[in-house]
Design an enzyme around this catalytic site. Structure first.
Site, PDB file in Angstrom:
ATOM      1  N   PHE A  25       0.865  -1.319  -0.144  1.00  0.00           N
ATOM      2  CA  PHE A  25      -0.041   0.082  -0.072  1.00  0.00           C
ATOM      3  C   PHE A  25       0.901   1.264  -0.142  1.00  0.00           C
ATOM      4  O   PHE A  25       0.676   2.206  -0.628  1.00  0.00           O
ATOM      5  CB  PHE A  25      -0.718   0.009   1.054  1.00  0.00           C
ATOM      6  N   ARG A  48      20.231   6.129   2.442  1.00  0.00           N
ATOM      7  CA  ARG A  48      18.988   6.630   3.333  1.00  0.00           C
ATOM      8  C   ARG A  48      17.693   5.612   2.702  1.00  0.00           C
ATOM      9  O   ARG A  48      17.440   5.577   1.603  1.00  0.00           O
ATOM     10  CB  ARG A  48      18.614   8.045   3.189  1.00  0.00           C
ATOM     11  N   GLU A 109     -13.226  13.658  -0.588  1.00  0.00           N
ATOM     12  CA  GLU A 109     -12.957  13.282   0.819  1.00  0.00           C
ATOM     13  C   GLU A 109     -13.993  14.093   1.854  1.00  0.00           C
ATOM     14  O   GLU A 109     -14.384  13.259   2.748  1.00  0.00           O
ATOM     15  CB  GLU A 109     -11.584  13.641   1.310  1.00  0.00           C
ATOM     16  N   SER A 130       7.686  15.127   6.530  1.00  0.00           N
ATOM     17  CA  SER A 130       8.765  14.829   7.127  1.00  0.00           C
ATOM     18  C   SER A 130       9.869  14.391   6.135  1.00  0.00           C
ATOM     19  O   SER A 130      10.065  13.076   5.915  1.00  0.00           O
ATOM     20  CB  SER A 130       8.373  13.707   8.080  1.00  0.00           C
ATOM     21  N   GLY A 132      13.060  14.124   6.133  1.00  0.00           N
ATOM     22  CA  GLY A 132      14.091  13.172   6.529  1.00  0.00           C
ATOM     23  C   GLY A 132      13.762  11.721   6.121  1.00  0.00           C
ATOM     24  O   GLY A 132      14.790  11.118   6.027  1.00  0.00           O
ATOM     25  N   GLU A 159     -11.951   0.349   3.575  1.00  0.00           N
ATOM     26  CA  GLU A 159     -10.554   0.959   3.979  1.00  0.00           C
ATOM     27  C   GLU A 159     -10.506   1.060   5.760  1.00  0.00           C
ATOM     28  O   GLU A 159      -9.511   1.726   5.968  1.00  0.00           O
ATOM     29  CB  GLU A 159     -10.458   2.426   3.327  1.00  0.00           C
ATOM     30  N   GLU A 161     -12.422   2.445   7.782  1.00  0.00           N
ATOM     31  CA  GLU A 161     -12.678   3.839   8.275  1.00  0.00           C
ATOM     32  C   GLU A 161     -13.825   3.889   9.236  1.00  0.00           C
ATOM     33  O   GLU A 161     -15.083   3.347   8.814  1.00  0.00           O
ATOM     34  CB  GLU A 161     -12.727   4.815   6.870  1.00  0.00           C
TER      35      GLU A 161
END
Length: 208
Positions: A25, A48, A109, A130, A132, A159, A161
């Site tokens: 996924f 990385r 959504e 994020s 990094g 899903e 939810e």
């Protein structure tokens, strides 16, 4: 000050190898790269592992007539280790699938997660969630809705939810930030941006 900001760009990075570590996924990719150094020359090869989940939207739903936000509450297992409750108060959000526009995802959504239709939609900003550890970029929008239509439990069963809808006064939302009840990045950024730019957004909607 004479320091040049962001003197380097993509041309100053050499991607030597991309290796797929996991594909599901979400994807995990291992990068091997070199980059220019501020002191001159090039770095050694750096490796990385990067999480690639695509890009997403978050839309703050606001009713200017009632001065209310439509927010949602759902479980986020990533919050479990550090939060008193992993059920988070959030803005509507979703991943941008291939072939979709960010605006289309906002509207889809909003109906799937909150049961409301967006009248006007304004782009606020975008940010790296994020950088990094992931390539994800999140696009923040503000959408005008009728908050009286927001109620009940929503989400797609396939899903997994289970989403509870809340109508929240603008004052209450700011208090939740101060109390630490809202502590996820997209919601914090959306609420704070709107607080700083509220009149500009309302003027824009009035003229549309």
């Amino acid at each position: 000050m004479t320091n040049q900001v962001q003197r380097y760009g993509q041309q100053d990075v050499q991607i030597l190898k991309k290796e797929s570590l996991y594909s599901g996924f979400f994807n995990m990719v291992k990068y091997a790269f070199k980059h220019k150094l501020y002191k001159g020359g090039w770095s050694e090869v750096i490796e990385r592992e990067i999480f690639e989940r695509g890009h997403a939207i978050a839309v703050l739903l606001y009713d200017p007539n009632l001065d209310e936000f439509v927010m949602i509450e759902q479980i986020r297992i990533g919050a479990f280790p550090t939060s008193e409750s992993p059920w988070l108060l959030e803005v509507v959000a979703g991943i941008i699938d291939e072939g979709e526009t960010a605006e289309n995802v906002c509207r889809r959504e909003a109906e799937e997660e909150a049961g409301v239709k967006i009248k006007n939609l304004t782009k606020a900003l975008s940010y790296l969630s994020s950088p990094g550890g992931t390539t994800e970029r999140l696009h923040i929008f503000v959408g005008e809705v009728d908050a009286t239509q927001a109620q009940g439990v929503h989400g797609l069963e396939y899903e997994g939810e289970d989403i509870l809808v809340h109508r929240v006064s603008a004052t209450q939302a700011i208090e939740w930030i101060e109390q630490g009840k809202v502590d996820n990045a997209a919601t914090l950024i959306a609420l704070q941006w709107f607080t700083m730019n509220k009149q500009k957004v309302l003027d824009l909607w009035e003229n549309e």
